[in-house]
Design a protein around this motif. Structure first.
Motif, PDB file in Angstrom:
ATOM      1  N   ARG A 244      -9.253  -9.405   9.770  1.00 17.46           N
ATOM      2  CA  ARG A 244     -10.584  -9.377   9.161  1.00 17.46           C
ATOM      3  C   ARG A 244     -11.108  -7.966   8.975  1.00 17.46           C
ATOM      4  NH1 ARG A 244     -13.780 -13.713  12.672  1.00 17.46           N
ATOM      5  NH2 ARG A 244     -11.955 -15.046  13.030  1.00 17.46           N
ATOM      6  N   THR A 245     -10.469  -6.994   9.591  1.00 19.71           N
ATOM      7  CA  THR A 245     -10.920  -5.608   9.431  1.00 19.71           C
ATOM      8  C   THR A 245     -10.059  -4.855   8.410  1.00 19.71           C
ATOM      9  OG1 THR A 245      -9.489  -4.572  11.079  1.00 19.71           O
ATOM     10  CG2 THR A 245     -11.459  -5.669  11.894  1.00 19.71           C
ATOM     11  N   ARG A 246      -9.304  -5.577   7.645  1.00 20.90           N
ATOM     12  CA  ARG A 246      -8.430  -4.958   6.636  1.00 20.90           C
ATOM     13  C   ARG A 246      -9.265  -4.158   5.639  1.00 20.90           C
ATOM     14  NH1 ARG A 246      -8.468 -10.765   5.090  1.00 20.90           N
ATOM     15  NH2 ARG A 246     -10.323 -10.881   3.788  1.00 20.90           N
ATOM     16  N   GLN A 247      -8.573  -3.304   4.913  1.00 20.99           N
ATOM     17  CA  GLN A 247      -9.216  -2.589   3.807  1.00 20.99           C
ATOM     18  C   GLN A 247      -8.637  -3.156   2.523  1.00 20.99           C
ATOM     19  OE1 GLN A 247      -9.201   1.625   4.276  1.00 20.99           O
ATOM     20  NE2 GLN A 247      -9.901   1.505   6.409  1.00 20.99           N
ATOM     21  N   SER A 248      -9.496  -3.536   1.634  1.00 20.22           N
ATOM     22  CA  SER A 248      -9.007  -4.177   0.409  1.00 20.22           C
ATOM     23  C   SER A 248      -8.068  -3.254  -0.367  1.00 20.22           C
ATOM     24  CB  SER A 248     -10.173  -4.613  -0.474  1.00 20.22           C
ATOM     25  OG  SER A 248     -10.929  -3.494  -0.889  1.00 20.22           O
ATOM     26  N   ALA A 249      -8.208  -1.948  -0.136  1.00 10.91           N
ATOM     27  CA  ALA A 249      -7.316  -0.994  -0.799  1.00 10.91           C
ATOM     28  C   ALA A 249      -5.856  -1.276  -0.459  1.00 10.91           C
ATOM     29  CB  ALA A 249      -7.680   0.430  -0.403  1.00 10.91           C
ATOM     30  N   ASP A 250      -5.617  -1.685   0.795  1.00 12.19           N
ATOM     31  CA  ASP A 250      -4.246  -1.970   1.215  1.00 12.19           C
ATOM     32  C   ASP A 250      -3.673  -3.168   0.463  1.00 12.19           C
ATOM     33  OD1 ASP A 250      -4.337   0.112   2.967  1.00 12.19           O
ATOM     34  OD2 ASP A 250      -4.954  -1.107   4.688  1.00 12.19           O
ATOM     35  N   VAL A 251      -4.512  -4.169   0.278  1.00 13.89           N
ATOM     36  CA  VAL A 251      -4.071  -5.345  -0.464  1.00 13.89           C
ATOM     37  C   VAL A 251      -3.798  -4.958  -1.915  1.00 13.89           C
ATOM     38  CG1 VAL A 251      -4.616  -7.710  -1.094  1.00 13.89           C
ATOM     39  CG2 VAL A 251      -5.565  -6.743   0.998  1.00 13.89           C
ATOM     40  N   LYS A 252      -4.731  -4.211  -2.447  1.00 11.12           N
ATOM     41  CA  LYS A 252      -4.591  -3.821  -3.854  1.00 11.12           C
ATOM     42  C   LYS A 252      -3.321  -3.014  -4.075  1.00 11.12           C
ATOM     43  CE  LYS A 252      -7.325  -2.072  -7.720  1.00 11.12           C
ATOM     44  NZ  LYS A 252      -8.720  -1.875  -8.170  1.00 11.12           N
ATOM     45  N   ARG A 253      -2.995  -2.179  -3.105  1.00 12.43           N
ATOM     46  CA  ARG A 253      -1.780  -1.375  -3.256  1.00 12.43           C
ATOM     47  C   ARG A 253      -0.550  -2.284  -3.318  1.00 12.43           C
ATOM     48  NH1 ARG A 253      -1.179   1.280   1.183  1.00 12.43           N
ATOM     49  NH2 ARG A 253      -3.347   1.920   0.926  1.00 12.43           N
ATOM     50  N   LEU A 254      -0.505  -3.280  -2.436  1.00 13.89           N
ATOM     51  CA  LEU A 254       0.619  -4.220  -2.474  1.00 13.89           C
ATOM     52  C   LEU A 254       0.710  -4.873  -3.854  1.00 13.89           C
ATOM     53  CD1 LEU A 254       0.471  -5.984   1.009  1.00 13.89           C
ATOM     54  CD2 LEU A 254       2.288  -4.536   0.115  1.00 13.89           C
ATOM     55  N   ALA A 255      -0.452  -5.240  -4.379  1.00 10.55           N
ATOM     56  CA  ALA A 255      -0.456  -5.915  -5.681  1.00 10.55           C
ATOM     57  C   ALA A 255       0.014  -4.975  -6.792  1.00 10.55           C
ATOM     58  CB  ALA A 255      -1.852  -6.440  -5.987  1.00 10.55           C
ATOM     59  N   THR A 256      -0.495  -3.758  -6.787  1.00 10.22           N
ATOM     60  CA  THR A 256      -0.116  -2.839  -7.872  1.00 10.22           C
ATOM     61  C   THR A 256       1.345  -2.412  -7.733  1.00 10.22           C
ATOM     62  OG1 THR A 256      -1.087  -1.027  -6.603  1.00 10.22           O
ATOM     63  CG2 THR A 256      -2.456  -2.011  -8.302  1.00 10.22           C
ATOM     64  N   ASP A 257       1.818  -2.272  -6.493  1.00  8.74           N
ATOM     65  CA  ASP A 257       3.243  -1.991  -6.309  1.00  8.74           C
ATOM     66  C   ASP A 257       4.082  -3.115  -6.910  1.00  8.74           C
ATOM     67  OD1 ASP A 257       2.583   0.289  -5.015  1.00  8.74           O
ATOM     68  OD2 ASP A 257       3.319  -0.298  -3.042  1.00  8.74           O
ATOM     69  N   GLN A 258       3.629  -4.321  -6.668  1.00 12.85           N
ATOM     70  CA  GLN A 258       4.341  -5.477  -7.195  1.00 12.85           C
ATOM     71  C   GLN A 258       4.342  -5.434  -8.725  1.00 12.85           C
ATOM     72  OE1 GLN A 258       6.200  -7.523  -5.827  1.00 12.85           O
ATOM     73  NE2 GLN A 258       6.378  -9.266  -7.223  1.00 12.85           N
ATOM     74  N   ILE A 259       3.197  -5.113  -9.280  1.00 13.56           N
ATOM     75  CA  ILE A 259       3.101  -4.990 -10.741  1.00 13.56           C
ATOM     76  C   ILE A 259       4.081  -3.927 -11.239  1.00 13.56           C
ATOM     77  CG2 ILE A 259       1.619  -4.234 -12.635  1.00 13.56           C
ATOM     78  CD1 ILE A 259      -0.752  -5.448 -11.074  1.00 13.56           C
ATOM     79  N   ASP A 260       4.093  -2.786 -10.558  1.00 14.28           N
ATOM     80  CA  ASP A 260       4.980  -1.703 -10.976  1.00 14.28           C
ATOM     81  C   ASP A 260       6.436  -2.144 -10.958  1.00 14.28           C
ATOM     82  OD1 ASP A 260       2.746  -0.190 -11.238  1.00 14.28           O
ATOM     83  OD2 ASP A 260       3.042   1.007  -9.434  1.00 14.28           O
ATOM     84  N   GLY A 261       6.811  -2.817  -9.863  1.00 15.73           N
ATOM     85  CA  GLY A 261       8.195  -3.271  -9.755  1.00 15.73           C
ATOM     86  C   GLY A 261       8.557  -4.250 -10.856  1.00 15.73           C
TER      87      GLY A 261
END
Lengths: 153, 153
Positions: free
Chosen positions: B73-90
DNA sequence: CCTTGACCTTACCATGATGGGAAGCACTAT
DNA sequence: ATAGTGCTTCCCATCATGGTAAGGTCAAGG
């Protein structure tokens, strides 16, 4: 020519050359007295054919067909063309599936502010579940499973 | 809830549920006295999360990270977004590679009359070899190997 | 109570194309 | 002769998924 030299000349690794031989994609190579595999220019050409076909995404199974047509001087070019267009169709299907994933992901990523705060529409969407019911509540673009994706080829 | 019911409710096959448990992607399921796995709504929700992530092409490894962020619950949405954009890049990289293959194949297929005659520029190109020299003589668009293609993920 | 059928359990094997590594033999150059 | 490189075979790993087989469990109906 050694397997190492043939590998360098064809762009196919020695490991894969042995593998292709073991699955009978290429004929059994000749051997020196001491057991080393020997390759002629013809065989290297076949290896290059394979390499180039792999570069175009053809499966080993399809390459078998391509090689058969290559060897067959009485082939009909229509048969070759069909293999090529089938390959195009398969690749395009895959591209469409991935494009759908990309679209969904971009949609989600755009909605995520991506800062230090924990609120995240990406996780919200994933967690929500997207029921297979009649009216999907979340963005429902990508229909292909990763499994289906890698299933082709 | 049985594993079969959980499978139906989540869209993840029973086989894969057991697999995910074995690799510790999901916690060890509870058991009935007779050894049957038991699932609660919470666990089914996690399975749906996984299913949806797979549908977006995420690897199990990445899903592990996504799940960790989901739980935190203390995550930073930036971390999630990075996973998503990395996935997009791949995915985009893969799409580009396949598009290059498609372009080459279409070029070749267009040049092939596709009739009963044996002459075929497709086989000619494959057979020619496309040397890695400075001036390629044949159409040289697709640079990605099928191996590299499937290497992602 | 017993049978039947559907469901669960584990364990093993297969996929496709590729790489890695080990143990041992062959060749080449010093 | 010795070192180093290259060849040989054999086995294992990948990644996510499905299949099958042998055996235990459960619910419904006779």
């Amino acid at each position: 020519m050694n397997i190492g030299e043939a590998a360098k000349a064809s762009g196919v690794s020695a490991k894969m050359i042995r593998y292709y031989e073991s699955i009978h994609l290429i004929p059994t190579a000749g051997r020196t007295g001491s057991g080393y595999r020997v390759y002629s220019a013809t065989e290297v050409q076949m290896l290059r054919f394979i390499r180039r076909s792999r570069d175009l995404g053809f499966s080993v199974e399809k390459i078998e067909e391509l090689l058969a047509l290559w060897r067959d001087r009485t082939r009909q070019s229509a048969d070759v063309k069909r293999l090529a267009t089938d390959q195009i169709d398969g690749l395009e299907r895959k591209v469409r599936e991935m494009q759908a994933m990309i679209d969904t992901l971009r949609h989600l990523a755009d909605a995520c502010c991506g800062d230090h705060r924990p609120d995240c529409p990406i996780l919200a969407d994933l967690g929500q579940g997207t029921e297979p019911g009649p009216v999907g509540k979340s963005i429902q673009t990508a229909k292909a499973t990763a499994a289906q994706l890698s299933a082709f080829r």
